[in-house]
Design a protein around this motif. Structure first.
Motif, PDB file in Angstrom:
ATOM      1  N   GLU A  89       1.070  -1.910   0.153  1.00 49.69           N
ATOM      2  CA  GLU A  89       0.309   0.343   0.231  1.00 49.69           C
ATOM      3  C   GLU A  89       1.099   1.396  -0.105  1.00 49.69           C
ATOM      4  OE1 GLU A  89      -3.463   0.992   0.110  1.00 49.69           O
ATOM      5  OE2 GLU A  89      -3.262  -1.320  -1.219  1.00 49.69           O
ATOM      6  N   GLU A  90       1.705   1.257   0.568  1.00 54.10           N
ATOM      7  CA  GLU A  90       2.790   2.208   0.682  1.00 54.10           C
ATOM      8  C   GLU A  90       3.283   2.903  -0.782  1.00 54.10           C
ATOM      9  OE1 GLU A  90       7.712   3.522   2.867  1.00 54.10           O
ATOM     10  OE2 GLU A  90       6.322   1.968   3.744  1.00 54.10           O
ATOM     11  N   ILE A  91       3.525   1.979  -1.701  1.00 58.39           N
ATOM     12  CA  ILE A  91       4.172   1.792  -2.665  1.00 58.39           C
ATOM     13  C   ILE A  91       3.284   2.950  -3.667  1.00 58.39           C
ATOM     14  CG2 ILE A  91       4.897   1.176  -4.599  1.00 58.39           C
ATOM     15  CD1 ILE A  91       7.092   1.374  -2.739  1.00 58.39           C
ATOM     16  N   PHE A  92       1.827   1.883  -3.510  1.00 61.54           N
ATOM     17  CA  PHE A  92       0.232   2.690  -4.521  1.00 61.54           C
ATOM     18  C   PHE A  92       0.847   4.589  -3.986  1.00 61.54           C
ATOM     19  CE2 PHE A  92      -0.439  -2.610  -5.119  1.00 61.54           C
ATOM     20  CZ  PHE A  92      -0.361  -1.743  -6.638  1.00 61.54           C
ATOM     21  N   GLU A  93      -0.122   4.208  -2.746  1.00 62.07           N
ATOM     22  CA  GLU A  93      -0.127   5.832  -2.172  1.00 62.07           C
ATOM     23  C   GLU A  93       0.929   6.555  -2.070  1.00 62.07           C
ATOM     24  OE1 GLU A  93      -1.289   5.470   2.213  1.00 62.07           O
ATOM     25  OE2 GLU A  93      -2.903   3.962   1.007  1.00 62.07           O
ATOM     26  N   THR A  94       2.466   6.416  -2.095  1.00 64.43           N
ATOM     27  CA  THR A  94       3.150   7.349  -2.039  1.00 64.43           C
ATOM     28  C   THR A  94       3.852   7.425  -3.464  1.00 64.43           C
ATOM     29  OG1 THR A  94       4.807   5.977  -1.122  1.00 64.43           O
ATOM     30  CG2 THR A  94       2.980   7.340   0.443  1.00 64.43           C
ATOM     31  N   SER A  95       4.171   6.381  -4.386  1.00 60.11           N
ATOM     32  CA  SER A  95       5.050   6.505  -5.319  1.00 60.11           C
ATOM     33  C   SER A  95       4.647   7.729  -6.728  1.00 60.11           C
ATOM     34  CB  SER A  95       4.834   5.285  -5.795  1.00 60.11           C
ATOM     35  OG  SER A  95       6.130   4.998  -7.365  1.00 60.11           O
ATOM     36  N   SER A  96       5.396   8.076  -7.158  1.00 64.12           N
ATOM     37  CA  SER A  96       4.696   8.695  -8.845  1.00 64.12           C
ATOM     38  C   SER A  96       4.954   7.632  -9.423  1.00 64.12           C
ATOM     39  CB  SER A  96       6.249   9.376  -9.308  1.00 64.12           C
ATOM     40  OG  SER A  96       7.571   8.087  -9.709  1.00 64.12           O
ATOM     41  N   PHE A  97       3.370   8.491 -10.346  1.00 63.05           N
ATOM     42  CA  PHE A  97       3.389   7.018 -11.746  1.00 63.05           C
ATOM     43  C   PHE A  97       3.755   6.952 -12.967  1.00 63.05           C
ATOM     44  CE2 PHE A  97      -0.165   8.960  -8.955  1.00 63.05           C
ATOM     45  CZ  PHE A  97      -1.133   7.724  -9.036  1.00 63.05           C
ATOM     46  N   LYS A  98       4.676   6.476 -13.273  1.00 65.58           N
ATOM     47  CA  LYS A  98       5.846   5.987 -14.175  1.00 65.58           C
ATOM     48  C   LYS A  98       5.378   6.447 -15.302  1.00 65.58           C
ATOM     49  CE  LYS A  98       8.269   2.683 -16.736  1.00 65.58           C
ATOM     50  NZ  LYS A  98       8.570   0.355 -16.484  1.00 65.58           N
ATOM     51  N   GLY A  99       6.109   7.594 -15.771  1.00 63.97           N
ATOM     52  CA  GLY A  99       5.830   7.888 -17.349  1.00 63.97           C
ATOM     53  C   GLY A  99       5.194   8.988 -17.071  1.00 63.97           C
ATOM     54  N   TYR A 100       4.936   9.611 -15.560  1.00 59.10           N
ATOM     55  CA  TYR A 100       3.551  10.895 -16.178  1.00 59.10           C
ATOM     56  C   TYR A 100       4.546  12.314 -15.277  1.00 59.10           C
ATOM     57  CZ  TYR A 100      -0.394  13.625 -13.780  1.00 59.10           C
ATOM     58  OH  TYR A 100      -1.268  14.533 -13.840  1.00 59.10           O
ATOM     59  N   ASN A 101       4.352  12.953 -15.976  1.00 62.53           N
ATOM     60  CA  ASN A 101       5.611  14.618 -15.304  1.00 62.53           C
ATOM     61  C   ASN A 101       4.835  15.503 -14.798  1.00 62.53           C
ATOM     62  OD1 ASN A 101       8.170  12.190 -15.785  1.00 62.53           O
ATOM     63  ND2 ASN A 101       7.773  12.776 -18.035  1.00 62.53           N
ATOM     64  N   LYS A 102       3.589  16.029 -14.780  1.00 63.54           N
ATOM     65  CA  LYS A 102       2.695  16.569 -14.034  1.00 63.54           C
ATOM     66  C   LYS A 102       2.194  16.401 -13.041  1.00 63.54           C
ATOM     67  CE  LYS A 102       0.557  16.714 -18.731  1.00 63.54           C
ATOM     68  NZ  LYS A 102      -0.877  17.116 -19.739  1.00 63.54           N
ATOM     69  N   ASP A 103       1.534  17.066 -11.941  1.00 62.69           N
ATOM     70  CA  ASP A 103       1.446  17.526 -10.712  1.00 62.69           C
ATOM     71  C   ASP A 103       0.600  16.425 -10.911  1.00 62.69           C
ATOM     72  OD1 ASP A 103       2.784  19.449 -10.547  1.00 62.69           O
ATOM     73  OD2 ASP A 103       1.043  20.829 -10.215  1.00 62.69           O
ATOM     74  N   ILE A 104       0.261  15.815 -10.016  1.00 59.38           N
ATOM     75  CA  ILE A 104      -0.508  14.969  -9.856  1.00 59.38           C
ATOM     76  C   ILE A 104      -2.015  15.141  -9.170  1.00 59.38           C
ATOM     77  CG2 ILE A 104      -1.201  12.097  -7.368  1.00 59.38           C
ATOM     78  CD1 ILE A 104       1.729  12.410  -7.982  1.00 59.38           C
TER      79      ILE A 104
END
Length: 385
Positions: A273-288
Motif C-alpha cells: 500500500e505504501e508504494i501505491f499511495e506514495t510512488s510517482s506514476f511511471k511516465g507521468y510528469n505533471k502534478d498529481i
C-alpha cells in the motif's frame, strides 16, 4: 457415499471456504463434495450427466460460494457455462460462462467472490484473447480493464483484503506476471506484478471510462538481490495469510529464475500500500491530481477526468515493491517448486510457528509430488526445513 481412494478420475479444481467443513472438488464432467468431518464423498448434481455436454468434455474450472448457492463453471465443450446449485445440489439456473471459465482448462483463469459479487479473469475468446480481470456477476455493475494495462498476462492469484474499520477502502489485490515491454538482451522477459482495485469501484461516467476500473494501479513485485540487480522474475504462486489488522497481512510469493532456481519472498500489505499511495506514476510528469489516482471514493462515476486519465494512461508505479527482507529472498532452493501454502501451528513449547509448505509437480496430476516444509517464527526467521 464412497471414498476417493479408488476414484481415478482427473481432478482440476478445489474449493474450501475457511468457515466450512466441506470441500468441493471439480474434474471432467463431475463435482464431488468432501465432508472433512468424516471424509465421506458424495457426488454433486447427481446423476453424473448433469455436467456432461454430449461427447464433449466439460472440465470444471470454477467452484465458488455465490449468493448463498454453489456456483460451478466449466469448459462445456469449448462453450463455457455456469450452473447455480441449491443446498440439495440440484441445478436451479444456468448461465453463459464466457469470461468466468476458460474455453480449455489449460488456459489461464482465476475467480473470487467478494460481498456477493463474482470477480474473474478468463479469456473472452477460444484463442485466449481478452484475458483480463473483471467484475462479472452479482448485484453491482460489471467492470473490466482497459486493454493497454497488461501485456500477455498470466494471472496467479487474487485476494480480498478487508478493512474492518473502514470497509469503503477494501481493496482487491491481483497478482500476475506479464511480458516485459523492454526487449533488450539484458532485460527479463517476464515482469511480476501486484495490482489493486477498490471494492467500491463502479467504473467511470457514461461520458468517459464507463464500466472500466477507475482505481486500477499496478507495481512491479521484485524478489532477489537488489544490490547485484539479480532477480527471480517469474511469479509462480501466491499464498496470502490474513491478519486481524490488514496492515499485517502477509503475502508469500513463490518465484522461479532463468537459472533454474526458486525463491520465496515475503511482503506485507502495508508495504504494498505504501508504494501505491506514495510512488510517482511511471511516465507521468505533471502534478498529481486530486483525488490521487487509485483512491477509493463513494461514487467513482463522479471522479474528475484528470484523475481517471492518469489511471487510464499511467497506472504503473515508478517504485518497485521489495520484500520484507529486501537484500535477499527469504528462502532459495534448486528444486522446481510450483505451489506454496503457509500454515500456522502451536508447538509443544506453546509458541506459534509458521510452516511454509512448498510442492513440486502438478497437484492434480499423476506425476510425483515432493513437499518441503520450512518452519519459521513470527519474526520470519527460518528455523528448520
Amino acid at each position: 457415499q464412497y471414498s476417493l481412494k479408488n476414484d481415478h478420475r482427473t481432478l482440476h479444481v478445489l474449493f474450501h471456504h475457511e468457515d466450512s467443513e466441506e470441500m468441493y472438488i471439480g474434474g471432467t464432467d463431475f463435482v464431488l463434495k468432501l465432508d472433512m468431518d468424516d471424509y465421506h464423498v458424495i457426488e454433486v448434481g447427481e446423476p453424473l450427466t448433469v455436467f456432461k455436454n454430449g461427447p464433449c468434455e466439460n472440465v470444471i474450472t470454477v467452484i465458488e460460494k455465490f449468493q448463498d448457492s454453489l456456483f460451478v463453471c466449466g469448459t462445456n465443450g469449448h462453450k463455457p457455462q455456469c450452473w447455480k446449485l441449491v443446498s440439495s445440489h440440484e441445478i436451479v439456473e444456468s448461465y453463459e460462462g464466457t469470461g468466468i471459465s476458460p474455453f480449455v482448462y489449460t488456459q489461464n483463469s482465476l475467480s473470487i467472490t467478494v460481498d456477493g459479487d463474482l470477480y474473474a479473469a478468463a479469456p473472452l475468446g477460444a484463442d485466449r484473447s481478452s484475458l483480463q480481470f473483471r467484475r462479472k456477476a452479482g448485484s453491482r455493475t460489471n467492470v473490466w480493464m482497459y486493454d493497454n494495462w497488461v501485456s500477455e498476462p498470466t494471472f496467479i492469484s487474487v485476494s480480498w483484503v478487508k478493512r474492518k474499520e473502514d470497509p469503503e477502502n477494501d481493496k482487491i489485490y491481483i497478482f500476475f506476471r506479464e511480458k516485459n515491454s523492454d526487449h533488450s538482451p539484458e532485460a527479463d522477459p517476464w515482469i511480476s506484478r501486484v495490482a489493486r482495485v477498490c471494492k467500491v469501484d463502479e467504473g467511470g461516467s457514461k461520458r468517459f471510462f464507463q464500466n472500466m476500473w477507475t482505481s486500477f494501479l499496478k507495481a512491479r513485485l521484485v524478489c532477489g538481490f537488489p544490490v547485484e540487480s539479480l532477480y527471480f522474475s517469474r511469479l509462480q504462486d501466491i499464498y496470502v495469510m490474513h491478519a486481524e489488522d490488514w496492515h499485517d497481512t502477509r503475502v508469500y510469493a513463490l518465484f522461479t529464475s532463468s537459472w533454474n532456481s526458486t525463491a520465496v519472498c515475503i511482503y506485507s500489505i502495508r508495504m504494498i500500500e505504501e508504494i501505491f499511495e506514495t510512488s510517482s506514476f511511471k511516465g507521468y510528469n505533471k502534478d498529481i491530481p486530486t483525488p490521487r489516482p487509485g483512491t477509493c471514493v463513494p461514487n467513482s462515476r463522479r471522479l474528475p477526468p484528470a484523475t481517471v486519465n492518469v489511471v487510464k494512461d499511467n497506472p504503473e508505479m515508478t517504485d518497485w515493491v521489495h520484500s520484507m527482507h529486501y537484500t535477499a529472498p527469504f528462502y532459495i532452493s534448486s528444486n522446481n517448486y510450483t505451489k506454496i501454502v503457509v500454515d500456522r501451528v502451536q508447538a509443544v513449547d506453546q509458541h506459534m510457528y509458521n510452516i511454509l509448505l512448498l510442492a513440486t509437480g502438478k497437484l492434480f496430476n499423476t506425476e510425483a509430488i515432493s513437499v518441503t516444509a520450512v518452519t519459521f517464527s513470527d519474526t520470519e526467521g527460518r528455523i528448520s526445513s
